[in-house]
Design a protein around this motif. Sequence first.
Motif, PDB file in Angstrom:
ATOM      1  N   ALA A   1     -45.840  26.119  54.423  1.00 39.25           N
ATOM      2  CA  ALA A   1     -44.741  25.956  55.378  1.00 39.25           C
ATOM      3  C   ALA A   1     -45.062  24.845  56.371  1.00 39.25           C
ATOM      4  CB  ALA A   1     -44.475  27.268  56.106  1.00 39.25           C
ATOM      5  N   GLY A   2     -46.323  24.782  56.817  1.00 42.20           N
ATOM      6  CA  GLY A   2     -46.724  23.717  57.723  1.00 42.20           C
ATOM      7  C   GLY A   2     -46.636  22.353  57.069  1.00 42.20           C
ATOM      8  N   GLU A   3     -47.036  22.277  55.790  1.00 46.93           N
ATOM      9  CA  GLU A   3     -46.961  20.994  55.104  1.00 46.93           C
ATOM     10  C   GLU A   3     -45.513  20.592  54.853  1.00 46.93           C
ATOM     11  OE1 GLU A   3     -49.016  18.555  51.408  1.00 46.93           O
ATOM     12  OE2 GLU A   3     -49.106  20.752  51.400  1.00 46.93           O
ATOM     13  N   TRP A   4     -44.636  21.546  54.567  1.00 43.89           N
ATOM     14  CA  TRP A   4     -43.224  21.227  54.377  1.00 43.89           C
ATOM     15  C   TRP A   4     -42.620  20.701  55.682  1.00 43.89           C
ATOM     16  CZ3 TRP A   4     -40.115  19.473  51.142  1.00 43.89           C
ATOM     17  CH2 TRP A   4     -38.722  19.602  51.263  1.00 43.89           C
ATOM     18  N   CYS A   5     -43.044  21.262  56.810  1.00 48.21           N
ATOM     19  CA  CYS A   5     -42.611  20.748  58.109  1.00 48.21           C
ATOM     20  C   CYS A   5     -43.046  19.300  58.272  1.00 48.21           C
ATOM     21  CB  CYS A   5     -43.188  21.611  59.235  1.00 48.21           C
ATOM     22  SG  CYS A   5     -42.897  20.952  60.885  1.00 48.21           S
ATOM     23  N   LEU A   6     -44.283  18.988  57.867  1.00 48.39           N
ATOM     24  CA  LEU A   6     -44.796  17.620  57.952  1.00 48.39           C
ATOM     25  C   LEU A   6     -43.980  16.674  57.076  1.00 48.39           C
ATOM     26  CD1 LEU A   6     -46.914  15.609  58.929  1.00 48.39           C
ATOM     27  CD2 LEU A   6     -48.465  16.472  57.156  1.00 48.39           C
ATOM     28  N   VAL A   7     -43.593  17.131  55.899  1.00 47.75           N
ATOM     29  CA  VAL A   7     -42.761  16.321  54.998  1.00 47.75           C
ATOM     30  C   VAL A   7     -41.409  16.033  55.655  1.00 47.75           C
ATOM     31  CG1 VAL A   7     -41.545  16.303  52.792  1.00 47.75           C
ATOM     32  CG2 VAL A   7     -43.888  17.141  52.903  1.00 47.75           C
ATOM     33  N   CYS A   8     -40.779  17.075  56.214  1.00 46.51           N
ATOM     34  CA  CYS A   8     -39.464  16.904  56.841  1.00 46.51           C
ATOM     35  C   CYS A   8     -39.561  16.006  58.070  1.00 46.51           C
ATOM     36  CB  CYS A   8     -38.883  18.274  57.215  1.00 46.51           C
ATOM     37  SG  CYS A   8     -38.502  19.319  55.796  1.00 46.51           S
ATOM     38  N   LEU A   9     -40.638  16.160  58.841  1.00 51.36           N
ATOM     39  CA  LEU A   9     -40.859  15.305  60.008  1.00 51.36           C
ATOM     40  C   LEU A   9     -40.995  13.842  59.587  1.00 51.36           C
ATOM     41  CD1 LEU A   9     -43.324  16.068  62.910  1.00 51.36           C
ATOM     42  CD2 LEU A   9     -43.313  13.838  61.825  1.00 51.36           C
ATOM     43  N   ALA A  10     -41.779  13.609  58.537  1.00 51.05           N
ATOM     44  CA  ALA A  10     -41.979  12.239  58.051  1.00 51.05           C
ATOM     45  C   ALA A  10     -40.671  11.646  57.540  1.00 51.05           C
ATOM     46  CB  ALA A  10     -43.041  12.226  56.953  1.00 51.05           C
ATOM     47  N   PHE A  11     -39.869  12.454  56.840  1.00 52.63           N
ATOM     48  CA  PHE A  11     -38.565  11.965  56.392  1.00 52.63           C
ATOM     49  C   PHE A  11     -37.705  11.571  57.590  1.00 52.63           C
ATOM     50  CE2 PHE A  11     -34.064  12.627  55.817  1.00 52.63           C
ATOM     51  CZ  PHE A  11     -33.786  11.856  54.703  1.00 52.63           C
ATOM     52  N   ASN A  12     -37.709  12.410  58.636  1.00 50.65           N
ATOM     53  CA  ASN A  12     -36.905  12.101  59.820  1.00 50.65           C
ATOM     54  C   ASN A  12     -37.347  10.796  60.474  1.00 50.65           C
ATOM     55  OD1 ASN A  12     -35.214  14.274  59.599  1.00 50.65           O
ATOM     56  ND2 ASN A  12     -36.164  15.488  61.197  1.00 50.65           N
ATOM     57  N   LEU A  13     -38.657  10.547  60.519  1.00 50.31           N
ATOM     58  CA  LEU A  13     -39.139   9.288  61.088  1.00 50.31           C
ATOM     59  C   LEU A  13     -38.622   8.097  60.280  1.00 50.31           C
ATOM     60  CD1 LEU A  13     -42.843  10.146  62.018  1.00 50.31           C
ATOM     61  CD2 LEU A  13     -40.980   9.614  63.602  1.00 50.31           C
ATOM     62  N   LYS A  14     -38.676   8.240  58.972  1.00 55.36           N
ATOM     63  CA  LYS A  14     -38.179   7.153  58.102  1.00 55.36           C
ATOM     64  C   LYS A  14     -36.677   6.959  58.296  1.00 55.36           C
ATOM     65  CE  LYS A  14     -38.763   5.651  53.282  1.00 55.36           C
ATOM     66  NZ  LYS A  14     -39.767   4.612  53.523  1.00 55.36           N
TER      67      LYS A  14
ATOM     68  N   ILE B   1     -34.517  12.055  47.831  1.00 58.40           N
ATOM     69  CA  ILE B   1     -35.409  11.043  48.403  1.00 58.40           C
ATOM     70  C   ILE B   1     -36.810  11.605  48.563  1.00 58.40           C
ATOM     71  CG2 ILE B   1     -35.896   9.729  50.509  1.00 58.40           C
ATOM     72  CD1 ILE B   1     -32.824   9.403  50.783  1.00 58.40           C
ATOM     73  N   ILE B   2     -36.908  12.833  49.058  1.00 60.56           N
ATOM     74  CA  ILE B   2     -38.222  13.454  49.256  1.00 60.56           C
ATOM     75  C   ILE B   2     -38.965  13.575  47.928  1.00 60.56           C
ATOM     76  CG2 ILE B   2     -39.359  15.642  49.834  1.00 60.56           C
ATOM     77  CD1 ILE B   2     -37.332  15.953  52.107  1.00 60.56           C
ATOM     78  N   LYS B   3     -38.246  13.946  46.879  1.00 62.07           N
ATOM     79  CA  LYS B   3     -38.895  14.150  45.582  1.00 62.07           C
ATOM     80  C   LYS B   3     -39.112  12.853  44.810  1.00 62.07           C
ATOM     81  CE  LYS B   3     -37.920  18.887  44.207  1.00 62.07           C
ATOM     82  NZ  LYS B   3     -37.326  19.724  43.153  1.00 62.07           N
ATOM     83  N   GLU B   4     -38.110  11.992  44.793  1.00 64.54           N
ATOM     84  CA  GLU B   4     -38.172  10.814  43.934  1.00 64.54           C
ATOM     85  C   GLU B   4     -38.726   9.579  44.636  1.00 64.54           C
ATOM     86  OE1 GLU B   4     -37.683  10.875  40.776  1.00 64.54           O
ATOM     87  OE2 GLU B   4     -36.943  12.930  40.670  1.00 64.54           O
ATOM     88  N   ILE B   5     -38.298   9.324  45.876  1.00 57.31           N
ATOM     89  CA  ILE B   5     -38.732   8.118  46.584  1.00 57.31           C
ATOM     90  C   ILE B   5     -40.100   8.341  47.230  1.00 57.31           C
ATOM     91  CG2 ILE B   5     -38.148   6.391  48.307  1.00 57.31           C
ATOM     92  CD1 ILE B   5     -36.242   6.561  45.872  1.00 57.31           C
ATOM     93  N   LEU B   6     -40.218   9.424  47.998  1.00 55.35           N
ATOM     94  CA  LEU B   6     -41.522   9.723  48.608  1.00 55.35           C
ATOM     95  C   LEU B   6     -42.487  10.289  47.571  1.00 55.35           C
ATOM     96  CD1 LEU B   6     -40.493  11.297  52.041  1.00 55.35           C
ATOM     97  CD2 LEU B   6     -40.785   8.900  51.409  1.00 55.35           C
ATOM     98  N   GLY B   7     -41.960  10.933  46.555  1.00 53.34           N
ATOM     99  CA  GLY B   7     -42.814  11.469  45.489  1.00 53.34           C
ATOM    100  C   GLY B   7     -43.469  12.789  45.814  1.00 53.34           C
TER     101      GLY B   7
ATOM    102  N   TYR C   1     -47.144  10.355  54.874  1.00 55.92           N
ATOM    103  CA  TYR C   1     -46.114  11.190  54.247  1.00 55.92           C
ATOM    104  C   TYR C   1     -44.776  10.450  54.169  1.00 55.92           C
ATOM    105  CZ  TYR C   1     -48.687  15.556  53.662  1.00 55.92           C
ATOM    106  OH  TYR C   1     -49.554  16.530  53.214  1.00 55.92           O
ATOM    107  N   ALA C   2     -44.501   9.550  55.114  1.00 57.47           N
ATOM    108  CA  ALA C   2     -43.244   8.804  55.094  1.00 57.47           C
ATOM    109  C   ALA C   2     -43.227   7.736  54.007  1.00 57.47           C
ATOM    110  CB  ALA C   2     -42.997   8.160  56.453  1.00 57.47           C
ATOM    111  N   THR C   3     -44.403   7.368  53.510  1.00 56.65           N
ATOM    112  CA  THR C   3     -44.482   6.330  52.476  1.00 56.65           C
ATOM    113  C   THR C   3     -45.032   6.859  51.161  1.00 56.65           C
ATOM    114  OG1 THR C   3     -46.640   5.666  53.372  1.00 56.65           O
ATOM    115  CG2 THR C   3     -44.701   4.449  54.135  1.00 56.65           C
ATOM    116  N   GLY C   4     -45.135   8.189  51.034  1.00 53.60           N
ATOM    117  CA  GLY C   4     -45.538   8.771  49.760  1.00 53.60           C
ATOM    118  C   GLY C   4     -47.031   8.841  49.536  1.00 53.60           C
ATOM    119  N   VAL C   5     -47.834   8.770  50.606  1.00 51.30           N
ATOM    120  CA  VAL C   5     -49.288   8.904  50.482  1.00 51.30           C
ATOM    121  C   VAL C   5     -49.668  10.237  51.137  1.00 51.30           C
ATOM    122  CG1 VAL C   5     -51.537   7.872  50.945  1.00 51.30           C
ATOM    123  CG2 VAL C   5     -49.540   6.404  50.630  1.00 51.30           C
TER     124      VAL C   5
END
Length: 458
Positions: free
Chosen positions: A433-446, A414-420, A70-74
């Motif tokens: 909601a769980g998947e959105w949490c995963l997206v936000c978590l991955a962004f925070n790691l990046k 960034i979430i929409k354009e860079i991560l896609g 999720y942090a790299t758009g996969v």
Amino acid sequence: MSRKFRTANYEETLNQTIRLGDALPPDHLARFVVEIVAQLDLGRIYGKYAPVGGEAFAPEILLGLLFYGYATGVFSSRKIEKATYESIPFRFMAGGLHPDHDTIANFRKTFLAEIQELFVQILLVAQAAGVLKLGNLSLDGSKIHADASKSHAVSYGRLVELEVELKREVQELLSLGEQADQGEVALPEGLVLEDELNLRQERLVNLAQARKVLEERASERYAAEKAEYEAKLKERSKKARKRHHKPKGRPPQPPEPGPRDKDQYNFTDPDSRIMKNSTNDGFDQHYNVQVAADQESMLIVAHVISNHPNDKQEALPTLKAMPAEIGRPAAVAMDNGYFSEANIQDCEQLGVEPYIATGREPHHLDWHTFFQQEPEPPADEASPIVKMAYKLHTEIGKAIYRLRKCTVEPIIGIIKEILGFRQFSLRGLGAAAGEWCLVCLAFNLKRMHSLYLDQGLL
């Protein structure tokens, strides 16, 4: 021709031995994700596994693959599985193993609630490392496409028509069956009366469920619109008493109860709603996602998701979603889509100073706007919009609100354009909601990876 060129021997290249440690530098994101996952308490995840059974993949491996993916758009489990064979970082994350896509997808779906707890743990890791020092927040939202097709939706007006048509067809089929039993007519070739009746009965059940949901949504909307209508009447009456004459303009119109003909229900993902696209003038099946970000570190500290097209009622849920473990912010900046007297009061009750735009800000501001003198404080009896406008023109107000555009808006970009990430893979409000949490978590790691590099922590 005298010029010489270097050529490749692809057969020899295929036989080369590659050391992953040479391909992944010490400060690579994949190594960072593995180090962070190793610091997390995964006791609740391990506790959900049965005591006996086949040899399962360790949760650290699957979490690492999801976080890095999720942090790299996969986002696809099939693409993650494929990457464990073809991508050096994914091969490292998997420890040389190759979990199949079903294993990855089931793990993601099963442990969505636990991922929310890991989101908090990672923020605490950032706080302990000194890269997160909670101060002021910026809050904003966006629309993300649901895993649902607009063509699998029905409007309330069309639903009512379909119910009438299907009931009429059921009566016709029953009548045809009675006539066939009495030998008066012969059934058309290929017509199985029972199958046709079952098909229409099933559709009537589905339409009844859709009608119930739309009527519940209409009641919810009516309650919100009625509260807003009463607030406008109150404000209008207050102005009339202050000015000693009837306010100008048309009085607000009371809302009408009940579903509207254009209200939509989607059979693929019933929780999603028709919302206006942020990129064009069209409408599609979406969820409304919200993030609150720390202005200094640009780390997401709270996230929520809803199926409400309007942002106004999302401010309080987002602020309440902040983990108590990381503390409380001093202030929050929001655009005019969140402005309401109720939101101001809710923020103040939470101990957070609100800075909410009272109108749309122009794209190009002249120098007078930046260097104008601070206005006089409003009277105690001034309206909330006047008081808020004054706050935004103070030095502290301008400083806090100015950071909103360069903090939370870039995060969503960034979430929409860079991560896609532009469409959910999971259906239903809870799963999304769980998947959105995963997206936000991955962004925070990046983001943490960049902060660690900047501060020489890697």
